[in-house]
Structure formats: C-alpha cells, structure tokens
Scaffold this motif. Structure first.
Motif, PDB file in Angstrom:
ATOM      1  N   ALA A 167       0.896  -1.132  -0.049  1.00  0.00           N
ATOM      2  CA  ALA A 167      -0.187  -0.017  -0.135  1.00  0.00           C
ATOM      3  C   ALA A 167       0.522   1.373   0.145  1.00  0.00           C
ATOM      4  CB  ALA A 167      -0.834  -0.099   1.229  1.00  0.00           C
ATOM      5  N   LEU A 168       2.125   1.116  -0.122  1.00  0.00           N
ATOM      6  CA  LEU A 168       3.106   2.327  -0.141  1.00  0.00           C
ATOM      7  C   LEU A 168       2.630   3.428  -1.177  1.00  0.00           C
ATOM      8  CD1 LEU A 168       6.097   0.877   1.733  1.00  0.00           C
ATOM      9  CD2 LEU A 168       4.490   2.207   2.893  1.00  0.00           C
ATOM     10  N   ASP A 169       2.256   2.708  -2.399  1.00  0.00           N
ATOM     11  CA  ASP A 169       2.067   3.811  -3.303  1.00  0.00           C
ATOM     12  C   ASP A 169       0.765   4.299  -3.441  1.00  0.00           C
ATOM     13  OD1 ASP A 169       4.847   3.689  -4.282  1.00  0.00           O
ATOM     14  OD2 ASP A 169       4.580   1.712  -5.292  1.00  0.00           O
ATOM     15  N   ASP A 170      -0.096   3.960  -2.354  1.00  0.00           N
ATOM     16  CA  ASP A 170      -1.427   4.499  -2.641  1.00  0.00           C
ATOM     17  C   ASP A 170      -1.350   5.997  -2.161  1.00  0.00           C
ATOM     18  OD1 ASP A 170      -4.452   3.252  -1.351  1.00  0.00           O
ATOM     19  OD2 ASP A 170      -4.063   5.296  -0.799  1.00  0.00           O
ATOM     20  N   PRO A 171      -2.182   6.824  -3.040  1.00  0.00           N
ATOM     21  CA  PRO A 171      -2.335   7.899  -3.130  1.00  0.00           C
ATOM     22  C   PRO A 171      -2.573   8.718  -1.512  1.00  0.00           C
ATOM     23  CG  PRO A 171      -4.102   7.313  -4.218  1.00  0.00           C
ATOM     24  CD  PRO A 171      -3.236   6.228  -4.011  1.00  0.00           C
ATOM     25  N   ARG A 172      -3.194   7.985  -0.725  1.00  0.00           N
ATOM     26  CA  ARG A 172      -3.405   8.528   0.395  1.00  0.00           C
ATOM     27  C   ARG A 172      -2.225   8.301   1.635  1.00  0.00           C
ATOM     28  NH1 ARG A 172      -8.267   4.295   1.593  1.00  0.00           N
ATOM     29  NH2 ARG A 172      -6.960   3.283  -0.064  1.00  0.00           N
ATOM     30  N   VAL A 173      -1.069   7.643   1.153  1.00  0.00           N
ATOM     31  CA  VAL A 173      -0.048   7.540   1.961  1.00  0.00           C
ATOM     32  C   VAL A 173       1.229   8.742   1.693  1.00  0.00           C
ATOM     33  CG1 VAL A 173       2.162   6.129   2.450  1.00  0.00           C
ATOM     34  CG2 VAL A 173      -0.149   5.015   1.812  1.00  0.00           C
ATOM     35  N   ASP A 174       1.559   9.458   2.729  1.00  0.00           N
ATOM     36  CA  ASP A 174       2.477  10.474   2.831  1.00  0.00           C
ATOM     37  C   ASP A 174       3.571  10.034   3.394  1.00  0.00           C
ATOM     38  OD1 ASP A 174       3.843  13.005   3.154  1.00  0.00           O
ATOM     39  OD2 ASP A 174       2.122  13.961   4.235  1.00  0.00           O
ATOM     40  N   ILE A 175       4.554   9.792   2.764  1.00  0.00           N
ATOM     41  CA  ILE A 175       5.955   9.155   3.428  1.00  0.00           C
ATOM     42  C   ILE A 175       6.783  10.424   3.743  1.00  0.00           C
ATOM     43  CG2 ILE A 175       8.011   7.951   2.975  1.00  0.00           C
ATOM     44  CD1 ILE A 175       6.352   5.955   0.952  1.00  0.00           C
ATOM     45  N   GLN A 176       7.171  10.501   5.033  1.00  0.00           N
ATOM     46  CA  GLN A 176       8.305  11.423   5.518  1.00  0.00           C
ATOM     47  C   GLN A 176       9.106  10.815   6.149  1.00  0.00           C
ATOM     48  OE1 GLN A 176       7.384  14.852   5.712  1.00  0.00           O
ATOM     49  NE2 GLN A 176       5.445  14.863   4.732  1.00  0.00           N
ATOM     50  N   VAL A 177      10.479  11.113   5.363  1.00  0.00           N
ATOM     51  CA  VAL A 177      11.627  10.120   5.648  1.00  0.00           C
ATOM     52  C   VAL A 177      12.227  11.102   6.587  1.00  0.00           C
ATOM     53  CG1 VAL A 177      14.084   9.334   5.032  1.00  0.00           C
ATOM     54  CG2 VAL A 177      11.942   9.038   3.571  1.00  0.00           C
ATOM     55  N   GLY A 178      12.414  10.769   7.974  1.00  0.00           N
ATOM     56  CA  GLY A 178      13.060  11.701   8.695  1.00  0.00           C
ATOM     57  C   GLY A 178      12.766  10.970  10.342  1.00  0.00           C
ATOM     58  N   ASP A 179      13.353  11.858  11.189  1.00  0.00           N
ATOM     59  CA  ASP A 179      13.242  11.392  12.775  1.00  0.00           C
ATOM     60  C   ASP A 179      11.529  11.580  13.108  1.00  0.00           C
ATOM     61  OD1 ASP A 179      13.334  11.125  15.468  1.00  0.00           O
ATOM     62  OD2 ASP A 179      14.066  12.975  15.913  1.00  0.00           O
ATOM     63  N   GLY A 180      11.093  10.435  13.277  1.00  0.00           N
ATOM     64  CA  GLY A 180       9.657  10.207  13.851  1.00  0.00           C
ATOM     65  C   GLY A 180       9.465  11.139  15.016  1.00  0.00           C
ATOM     66  N   ILE A 181      10.426  11.143  16.019  1.00  0.00           N
ATOM     67  CA  ILE A 181      10.168  11.900  17.213  1.00  0.00           C
ATOM     68  C   ILE A 181       9.850  13.503  16.988  1.00  0.00           C
ATOM     69  CG2 ILE A 181      11.351  12.812  19.641  1.00  0.00           C
ATOM     70  CD1 ILE A 181      12.828   9.760  19.527  1.00  0.00           C
ATOM     71  N   ALA A 182      10.860  14.005  16.051  1.00  0.00           N
ATOM     72  CA  ALA A 182      10.872  15.346  15.499  1.00  0.00           C
ATOM     73  C   ALA A 182       9.287  15.583  14.993  1.00  0.00           C
ATOM     74  CB  ALA A 182      11.917  15.858  14.875  1.00  0.00           C
ATOM     75  N   TYR A 183       9.052  14.696  14.080  1.00  0.00           N
ATOM     76  CA  TYR A 183       7.672  14.747  13.342  1.00  0.00           C
ATOM     77  C   TYR A 183       6.507  15.058  14.134  1.00  0.00           C
ATOM     78  CZ  TYR A 183       4.253  14.474   9.742  1.00  0.00           C
ATOM     79  OH  TYR A 183       3.261  14.581   8.912  1.00  0.00           O
ATOM     80  N   VAL A 184       6.683  13.981  15.405  1.00  0.00           N
ATOM     81  CA  VAL A 184       5.411  14.033  16.278  1.00  0.00           C
ATOM     82  C   VAL A 184       5.258  15.438  16.858  1.00  0.00           C
ATOM     83  CG1 VAL A 184       4.538  13.086  18.356  1.00  0.00           C
ATOM     84  CG2 VAL A 184       5.273  11.534  16.671  1.00  0.00           C
ATOM     85  N   ALA A 185       6.529  15.948  17.502  1.00  0.00           N
ATOM     86  CA  ALA A 185       6.519  17.223  18.065  1.00  0.00           C
ATOM     87  C   ALA A 185       6.126  18.255  17.243  1.00  0.00           C
ATOM     88  CB  ALA A 185       8.026  17.411  18.474  1.00  0.00           C
ATOM     89  N   ASP A 186       6.233  18.227  15.774  1.00  0.00           N
ATOM     90  CA  ASP A 186       6.079  19.348  15.134  1.00  0.00           C
ATOM     91  C   ASP A 186       4.690  19.222  14.579  1.00  0.00           C
ATOM     92  OD1 ASP A 186       8.598  20.226  15.297  1.00  0.00           O
ATOM     93  OD2 ASP A 186       9.075  19.501  13.416  1.00  0.00           O
ATOM     94  N   HIS A 187       3.791  18.330  14.779  1.00  0.00           N
ATOM     95  CA  HIS A 187       2.470  18.295  14.491  1.00  0.00           C
ATOM     96  C   HIS A 187       1.305  18.291  15.650  1.00  0.00           C
ATOM     97  CE1 HIS A 187       4.784  17.610  11.106  1.00  0.00           C
ATOM     98  NE2 HIS A 187       3.918  17.887  10.226  1.00  0.00           N
ATOM     99  N   PRO A 188       1.176  19.174  16.125  1.00  0.00           N
ATOM    100  CA  PRO A 188       0.094  19.164  17.320  1.00  0.00           C
ATOM    101  C   PRO A 188      -1.217  18.805  16.837  1.00  0.00           C
ATOM    102  CG  PRO A 188       1.178  21.299  17.349  1.00  0.00           C
ATOM    103  CD  PRO A 188       1.954  20.430  16.215  1.00  0.00           C
ATOM    104  N   GLU A 189      -2.060  18.172  17.695  1.00  0.00           N
ATOM    105  CA  GLU A 189      -3.442  17.983  17.362  1.00  0.00           C
ATOM    106  C   GLU A 189      -3.708  17.821  15.754  1.00  0.00           C
ATOM    107  OE1 GLU A 189      -7.252  20.190  18.557  1.00  0.00           O
ATOM    108  OE2 GLU A 189      -5.842  20.525  20.236  1.00  0.00           O
ATOM    109  N   ALA A 190      -3.045  16.938  15.382  1.00  0.00           N
ATOM    110  CA  ALA A 190      -2.869  16.471  13.705  1.00  0.00           C
ATOM    111  C   ALA A 190      -3.497  15.086  13.566  1.00  0.00           C
ATOM    112  CB  ALA A 190      -1.600  16.577  13.177  1.00  0.00           C
TER     113      ALA A 190
END
Lengths: 280, 280
Positions: A129-152
């Motif tokens: 399913a990784l090529d499904d259009p609903r998938v948004d792949i963000q290569v990077g540090d998951g901890i930082a990604y979570v911290a940068d996306h409040p109430e998302a």
C-alpha cells in the motif's frame, strides 16, 4: 551437544534465548546510514526482513503483528481520518490502516528510507500500500515529526524496533507527552511494547508513565511466532475511547487473518502474571 | 553467518526452525526404556526437562501449558471427582487438577516411570503433588488404561509428547473413541494438539475425527513461549458441557498465573487463520 546448524539466520532474542530459521538464500544485505538491513528467503516463514540481525517481519506471520498493532485502536476510534505511523518502513501497518474506509491520509514517518525501498522491492505483499495516494511518506526522525504536528492525528501507531539504539526515544516519557499533543481530541495511540516474559521492567515503566499522561491506558496482546516468547504486548494511550467498546461491524468486515471482533476482546484479557507486571 | 553458539540446548522445532536456550549445567541425562530424558539448568527458563531432545517443560513458563490444559475443562465440568491424566509424568497437570476441591482421585497413566522419578528429583515445584494421597500413579500404556476403564472419569486430560514415536496413538481415532467410552456421563476430555502454524493437517484431521465421535467439540489456545510458534492449541471432546459456560467463581478462586475467567473466554476466541485450519 551436537552441532546441527545448516545455513540459517540466527537471532539472539535474549542473551540466553536464540531462534534460528533455515535459509534458502540471502536476497539482500546492506548497511544503511542507520542499520544493517537484510532480507532472507527462509524455508519456513517465506521472506524475512531483519534490522541489525533482529527479526522485523516474515511473510508467513507478519499479519499477526501488523493487524494487532493497528486494528484495535482504529476500531475503537469512531471515525479515524488522519493517521500517523512512526517507524514501520516495511509498510505492513500502512496496509492495515488503509483497510479502514474513513482514513483520508496516513503519514509514514520512517527514519531510514532504505527500509522502505528494500521492502518495496523484496516484500511486495507487505509494502503493497505504500504507493497508495493516501500515503504521505516522511523520511526523517519520527520523534521530531510528532513534536512538530500538534493536534494532527486521530490515531498514532508506533511500529518501532526494540528499545535499544535509535528506538530508545520511542519508549520514553517525553515522546509519549509529544504523542498526546499530536493527537486530535478523542484520539488514540498504540505502540508495540515487547514481551512480558523478558521485558518486565520496561513494561512496568511504560505503563507507569502512560498512566501519568493519558486519561485512558490499556495493554493488550497477540501471539507472534517469531518474536521472543510469542506473547507480544501493545500499549495504548487514549484521549477518549477505551478499547472495551469498538466498532464491531467494522472489525468484522475487515479482511484479516488474526484480528476479528472476538480476538479484539480476547486480546484485552490479561493473564495474572501480566497484570502483576503492570503493577497498578 | 557468524557462529555464536555457547553451551546450550537446541531443539529443532521444525526442520526449518530451531530454538536454543543457554545452559548453565546439565543436571541429568539418561536413556530410559522409552526415550532420552534430560534436565538442564538454563539461564533464562530455570530448569528444563527434555524428552528425546524436545522441550517438555521449563520452570519459568510451565504454568501456561499446565494451567491451560487442565482448568478450562475442569471449570466447565460442574463437579469433577474422578480425573485421568494420560502422560504428564512430570506432575504439572496433576498439581493443577488437585486445585479443584471436588476432585477425589487423579489417576496418572504414564508409560515411563523414569520421567516421574526424574521430575520428582529435579523439578520439585512441578512434581509437587505426585505424593498427594488422592494421586493414583499407574505406570503403563495410557491407551490400554483408557480402554480398560469404561465410564470411569469425569475429566480426561491427555498430556502427550508430539505425535511422533510412542505418542502417535494418542492422536488417533481409536484412542478418541476409547476416551469417549472412558468418560462418565457429562464428562469432558482435553488434549494438547500442537501448533496451527506448523501442524495444520494434524489439527484439521483431529477435529474432523472429534466431530464424528463427540457431541460437543472445541479448540482453544494459549501462548507457550517454549513451544514452536508460541500459539499452542488444546482440543476438547465433551459428552455434555461446552466451554462457553463454566464455573466462573471456581475459576476466579484458583491460584494461577495464566488461567483466569477472562483468559478462559479469551482462549476460545480463534483468529480467522485458525478457524480456516479447522475447516467445518
């Protein structure tokens, strides 16, 4: 003891317990910027993905772990639309998430792009399913990604490696606080949290921490053949729903091999020796 | 692959899957009239009993198997008084049976007296009830014992080795018919029946056979760390009670580490991949 080793992959599951799988071929081996990635063709379990010589997933039994990390909280949420997967570069969790029709977007925050590429090439049924259009792949540090996306996010799924090396932060208090902030009202998160047979102190600490941060917490489990001890735990923090109530019709309609409404309820039943590990 | 073997016990769980336990000492090894019996002191699982190099039980995780083979049918029977254990020379099942106050007598039909003696000496916490006055040890062929005792038992528990060599007969139709005749009205029997991951055909055949012989049949499961695949099945044939209803108060009062009323119900929940193995 006679030596009886054929060609095989061997994991030291603990320093005193080892599992070995007979291997027909080594399909891939590389050292990425983060870890050693390998794919084997095994006799018993189909293809096997390892990171730093630890079993991540096999074609034969991957459905247990992937279904059990994702569906219990997805079915407990009345209408999950925005979902985040931290880790999980093989795509197995993303595949399960997209079985829920309400999902509009899945973000995959994976630190190692090579895991994604290797999985797409060698594990197509898992990465499907990784090529499904609903998938948004963000290569990077998951901890930082979570911290940068409040109430998302409605649901956050933490598909991490063991709590050694790069994944240590994914088992810590500051990450859990950050996860709470990244959830939308009524959101839930689930994480794989190892074995009650070999990681008692870790489990106790995690649940002590979760109870301080989330109004609702749970531990549930599934039986994963290739993980140490077989009995594998998943831990939940929720801003709203508990797992006792869930969308049974949606759960029953999923195309799954392990998860189903009866297993949802069964997974919440904890043996006394596990309740004792959790303390409170 | 680097060689990383230390002193250890290794079992080929299937021809393609192997488990290894680090060993501190070999406490005992002998060839009895029936099999090789060994006891190891392991680092992770306490003492380990093997028969012909197959893991039978370990001090650390024995409670899962012993509780789960015995309590579900014992709690489904309203008042078990006469109980037969076939195999089970280590005494773990007998110990669990005697936790039910209604039990007046447990017959242990074990073919290999040396297993009993070795367990008494090296595994005292498992063999702890073998000297109880309610225990009647019958050294000999369990199949013959069952055939010779019609309508004698409320509950029969078959604690066998794998279905190879001497134990093959314990997985066959004529034995199951004999078990049915050995049950008193309303009686139940349970047997360990291997893994749905590696023994699909065996499980399918057993349940096909049981359905022809018993008015009520069930499969349930528990997670045993040291058995192949972790997910271990138990099969039930009953002349009366099904497992859905059971004495919850009695179940809750048992001094157990894995079994409890919630786990009784959870053990009956089968993942779709297991239901498919069962066929009907």
């Amino acid at each position: 003891m006679a030596e009886r080793r054929g060609a095989g992959f061997t994991e030291d599951q603990t320093k005193n317990l080892r599992i070995s799988l007979r291997v027909r071929a080594i399909l891939h081996k590389e050292r990425s910027a983060y870890q050693e990635i390998a794919v084997y063709e095994t006799e018993e379990f189909g293809r096997l993905l390892t990171l730093d010589d630890v079993i991540m997933t096999t074609e034969k039994d991957e459905f247990v772990y992937h279904e059990m990390l994702s569906h219990p909280v997805l079915c407990a949420h009345p209408r999950p639309r925005q979902v985040l997967v931290v880790g999980g570069g093989d795509g197995g969790i993303v595949r399960e998430v997209l079985k829920h029709a309400s999902v509009e977007r899945v973000v995959l925050a994976e630190i190692d792009e090579r895991v994604i590429e290797v999985s797409k090439r060698y594990l197509p049924t898992i990465a499907s399913a990784l090529d499904d259009p609903r998938v948004d792949i963000q290569v990077g540090d998951g901890i930082a990604y979570v911290a940068d996306h409040p109430e998302a996010f409605d649901v956050i799924l933490v598909d991490s490696t063991d709590p050694v090396g790069p994944a240590v932060g994914l088992f810590g208090e500051s990450f859990y606080r950050s996860v709470r902030r990244a959830l939308r009202p009524g959101g839930l998160f689930a994480a794989q949290t190892e074995s009650p047979w070999f990681n008692e102190e870790l489990l106790e600490r995690i649940h002590h921490t979760l109870r301080e941060i989330f109004p609702v917490t749970r531990l549930y489990w599934g039986a994963v053949p290739t993980y140490p001890g077989g009995f594998w735990t998943f831990s939940v923090g929720s801003l709203g729903p508990d797992l006792d109530t869930f969308d049974e019709a949606r759960a029953a309609a999923l195309d799954t091999k392990y998860y189903c409404p009866e297993i949802h309820r069964a997974a919440l039943a904890l043996p006394p020796f596990v309740r004792r590990v959790l303390g409170g």
